[in-house]
Design an enzyme around this catalytic site. Structure first.
Site, PDB file in Angstrom:
ATOM      1  N   ASP A  40       0.850  -1.192   0.000  1.00 23.26           N
ATOM      2  CA  ASP A  40       0.000   0.000   0.000  1.00 23.26           C
ATOM      3  C   ASP A  40       0.889   1.248   0.000  1.00 23.26           C
ATOM      4  O   ASP A  40       1.761   1.384   0.849  1.00 23.26           O
ATOM      5  CB  ASP A  40      -0.915  -0.012   1.236  1.00 23.26           C
ATOM      6  CG  ASP A  40      -2.093   0.932   1.094  1.00 23.26           C
ATOM      7  OD1 ASP A  40      -1.892   2.080   0.638  1.00 23.26           O
ATOM      8  OD2 ASP A  40      -3.218   0.532   1.435  1.00 23.26           O
ATOM      9  N   SER A  81      -7.168   3.979  -1.155  1.00 26.44           N
ATOM     10  CA  SER A  81      -6.923   2.535  -1.148  1.00 26.44           C
ATOM     11  C   SER A  81      -8.187   1.728  -1.417  1.00 26.44           C
ATOM     12  O   SER A  81      -8.113   0.604  -1.900  1.00 26.44           O
ATOM     13  CB  SER A  81      -6.327   2.106   0.189  1.00 26.44           C
ATOM     14  OG  SER A  81      -5.045   2.671   0.314  1.00 26.44           O
ATOM     15  N   THR A 134      -8.012  -2.101   1.901  1.00 26.54           N
ATOM     16  CA  THR A 134      -7.381  -2.980   0.901  1.00 26.54           C
ATOM     17  C   THR A 134      -7.890  -4.423   0.975  1.00 26.54           C
ATOM     18  O   THR A 134      -8.411  -4.929  -0.024  1.00 26.54           O
ATOM     19  CB  THR A 134      -5.837  -2.903   1.001  1.00 26.54           C
ATOM     20  OG1 THR A 134      -5.445  -1.534   1.025  1.00 26.54           O
ATOM     21  CG2 THR A 134      -5.167  -3.627  -0.153  1.00 26.54           C
ATOM     22  N   GLU A 248      -0.948  -8.016   1.980  1.00 29.55           N
ATOM     23  CA  GLU A 248      -0.755  -6.572   1.962  1.00 29.55           C
ATOM     24  C   GLU A 248       0.280  -6.096   2.968  1.00 29.55           C
ATOM     25  O   GLU A 248       0.181  -6.388   4.162  1.00 29.55           O
ATOM     26  CB  GLU A 248      -2.076  -5.836   2.256  1.00 29.55           C
ATOM     27  CG  GLU A 248      -1.915  -4.331   2.094  1.00 29.55           C
ATOM     28  CD  GLU A 248      -3.008  -3.497   2.737  1.00 29.55           C
ATOM     29  OE1 GLU A 248      -3.780  -4.032   3.550  1.00 29.55           O
ATOM     30  OE2 GLU A 248      -3.062  -2.290   2.437  1.00 29.55           O
ATOM     31  N   ASP A 253       2.218   2.628   3.452  1.00 27.39           N
ATOM     32  CA  ASP A 253       1.351   3.789   3.273  1.00 27.39           C
ATOM     33  C   ASP A 253       1.301   4.665   4.522  1.00 27.39           C
ATOM     34  O   ASP A 253       1.307   5.896   4.429  1.00 27.39           O
ATOM     35  CB  ASP A 253      -0.054   3.274   2.922  1.00 27.39           C
ATOM     36  CG  ASP A 253      -1.103   4.367   2.834  1.00 27.39           C
ATOM     37  OD1 ASP A 253      -1.030   5.173   1.884  1.00 27.39           O
ATOM     38  OD2 ASP A 253      -2.000   4.404   3.699  1.00 27.39           O
ATOM     39  N   HIS A 257       2.160   8.605   4.894  1.00 23.45           N
ATOM     40  CA  HIS A 257       1.256   9.638   5.427  1.00 23.45           C
ATOM     41  C   HIS A 257       1.919  10.411   6.566  1.00 23.45           C
ATOM     42  O   HIS A 257       1.725  11.608   6.704  1.00 23.45           O
ATOM     43  CB  HIS A 257      -0.040   9.015   5.946  1.00 23.45           C
ATOM     44  CG  HIS A 257      -1.000   8.620   4.872  1.00 23.45           C
ATOM     45  ND1 HIS A 257      -1.609   9.546   4.048  1.00 23.45           N
ATOM     46  CD2 HIS A 257      -1.459   7.416   4.466  1.00 23.45           C
ATOM     47  CE1 HIS A 257      -2.416   8.907   3.192  1.00 23.45           C
ATOM     48  NE2 HIS A 257      -2.325   7.608   3.417  1.00 23.45           N
ATOM     49  N   ASP A 295      -1.403   0.056  -4.806  1.00 21.74           N
ATOM     50  CA  ASP A 295      -2.652   0.723  -5.193  1.00 21.74           C
ATOM     51  C   ASP A 295      -2.402   2.151  -5.650  1.00 21.74           C
ATOM     52  O   ASP A 295      -3.139   2.711  -6.445  1.00 21.74           O
ATOM     53  CB  ASP A 295      -3.655   0.663  -4.029  1.00 21.74           C
ATOM     54  CG  ASP A 295      -3.034   1.008  -2.671  1.00 21.74           C
ATOM     55  OD1 ASP A 295      -1.816   1.306  -2.610  1.00 21.74           O
ATOM     56  OD2 ASP A 295      -3.770   0.979  -1.670  1.00 21.74           O
ATOM     57  N   HIS A 296      -1.326   2.758  -5.115  1.00 25.11           N
ATOM     58  CA  HIS A 296      -0.950   4.149  -5.423  1.00 25.11           C
ATOM     59  C   HIS A 296       0.343   4.421  -4.683  1.00 25.11           C
ATOM     60  O   HIS A 296       0.783   3.592  -3.878  1.00 25.11           O
ATOM     61  CB  HIS A 296      -2.033   5.129  -4.937  1.00 25.11           C
ATOM     62  CG  HIS A 296      -2.360   4.925  -3.477  1.00 25.11           C
ATOM     63  ND1 HIS A 296      -1.526   5.344  -2.461  1.00 25.11           N
ATOM     64  CD2 HIS A 296      -3.390   4.284  -2.871  1.00 25.11           C
ATOM     65  CE1 HIS A 296      -2.050   4.985  -1.302  1.00 25.11           C
ATOM     66  NE2 HIS A 296      -3.171   4.318  -1.521  1.00 25.11           N
TER      67      HIS A 296
HETATM   68 MG    MG Z   1      -4.234  -0.687   2.708  1.00 21.80          MG
HETATM   69 ZN    ZN Z   2      -3.116   5.966   2.297  1.00 23.12          ZN
END
Ligand code: MG
Ligand code: ZN
Length: 359
Positions: A40, A81, A134, A248, A253, A257, A295-296
């Protein structure tokens, strides 16, 4: 005479070689098993940190096939997500926040639902809670990713045969009084809430080891991700019809952040280690397609020179949110050749569906 026979057989051999090589370009090579690993928020700079901050060789170097995925959701250029995972799980672009529903909020069939009908068993392993966006997109259908209690109920009712992660608080002592732990047991799950079981089970397995998200690597999560993934593989690979497993690395992620380079890199290295273990299994197994993607990207993370010193890398960020950058897709195993090129994230769903088709 002998010469002629030799020549004729030689020609035959050439014809055979040509015809099999033509055949192998078609998706004849189906994958018995597919393991989809989602980092993620894992963009190319995040992946590159596995080259510079790793005690072991980067597992990403083991892939021969790489593509790029365009991650935008249906309404926003920058995805979240939920929409990102719905694209992988159901092959549609939807709005940010959507879990397994389209823009009109209608449920869309997931890969898990589709292949379960064909006898394929399925599993999820995550370092977030198992009801987080996710993993949720692979079994739930809800208008919003925040509807955790409803998502947990969807998981109980779903076709998932194995899951491991955090999220115990959504299954017991709920505001609505429902006891989903009991509901899981009623559906033939062995439920574990203390530690990762050592052995596979005759039953389905529900493993919930934290109230919400799993601890960070820096807070002694240890080898949970790799061990839970290998336990899932051990259990699911007993099924003669094959399996699908989503793994995952959720907290890459969260490091992004937080604009916390150390957090991000620790999580990335943990994910890299799990990829290595999965590739080792797939190499021995020979019938398993391994896909690694994101996912990004999160944080606009980059590996910058420290105060102009080109021999010293520091982590820097451009945002505390997600970014619109394309993300890499790595593939290894039967059908891997289809994953080269530049395509929409939804294409990963369509390729998995095609390569899984048992008919
Ligand atoms: Mg996730
Ligand atoms: Zn995020």
């Amino acid at each position: 005479m002998l010469k002629r026979i030799v020549r004729r057989n030689f020609l035959l051999l050439i014809i055979l070689c040509i015809s099999t090589s033509v055949l192998s370009q078609e998706p004849q090579k189906k994958s018995k098993n597919i393991i989809l690993l989602i980092g993620d928020g894992m963009g190319l700079s995040e992946i590159s940190s596995s080259l510079y901050f790793n005690d072991n060789p980067s597992s990403f170097l083991r892939f021969n096939t790489v593509g790029l995925s365009m991650t935008s959701s249906s309404k926003e250029l920058i995805t979240d997500s939920a929409a990102g995972a719905t694209a992988f799980a159901s092959g549609i672009k939807t709005y940010n926040g959507a879990i397994g529903v389209d823009e009109q909020m209608n449920p869309v069939e997931t890969l898990v639902e589709l292949i379960s009908k064909k006898g394929v068993v399925t599993g999820l392993v995550s370092t977030s809670s198992v009801v987080h966006a996710t993993p949720a997109a692979f079994y739930a259908h809800q208008e919003s990713r925040r509807m955790y209690d409803a998502i947990a109920e969807d998981l109980v009712k779903s076709d998932i045969d194995f899951f491991a992660g955090g999220g115990l608080q959504y299954f017991q002592n709920r505001a609505d009084g429902k006891n989903l732990i009991k509901a899981l047991r009623d559906r033939n799950f062995q439920v574990e809430t203390e530690k990762l079981p050592q052995k596979i089970s005759e039953k389905k397995q529900a493993i919930l080891l934290a109230a919400d998200g799993m601890p960070k690597m820096s807070e002694n999560r240890g080898n949970f991700l790799t061990n839970a993934t290998m336990l899932a593989i051990g259990q699911l690979s007993k099924n003669p019809e094959g399996f699908f497993l989503m793994v995952e690395g959720s907290q890459i992620d969260w490091g992004g952040h937080a604009n916390d380079g150390e957090y991000l890199i620790n999580e990335l290295i943990d994910f890299d280690k799990t990829i290595g273990a999965v590739l080792d299994f797939a190499k021995k197994n020979g019938e398993t397609l391994v896909i690694v993607t994101a996912d990004h990207e999160t944080g606009g993370f980059s590996l910058s020179a420290n105060e102009g010193n080109y021999n010293k890398i520091i982590a820097s960020f451009s945002t505390t949110g997600h970014t619109a950058t394309m993300v890499p897709v790595f593939a290894q195993g039967p059908g891997e050749g289809h994953f080269g090129g530049i395509y929409q994230n939804t294409n990963i769903f369509f390729l998995m569906k095609r390569l899984f088709n048992r008919n």
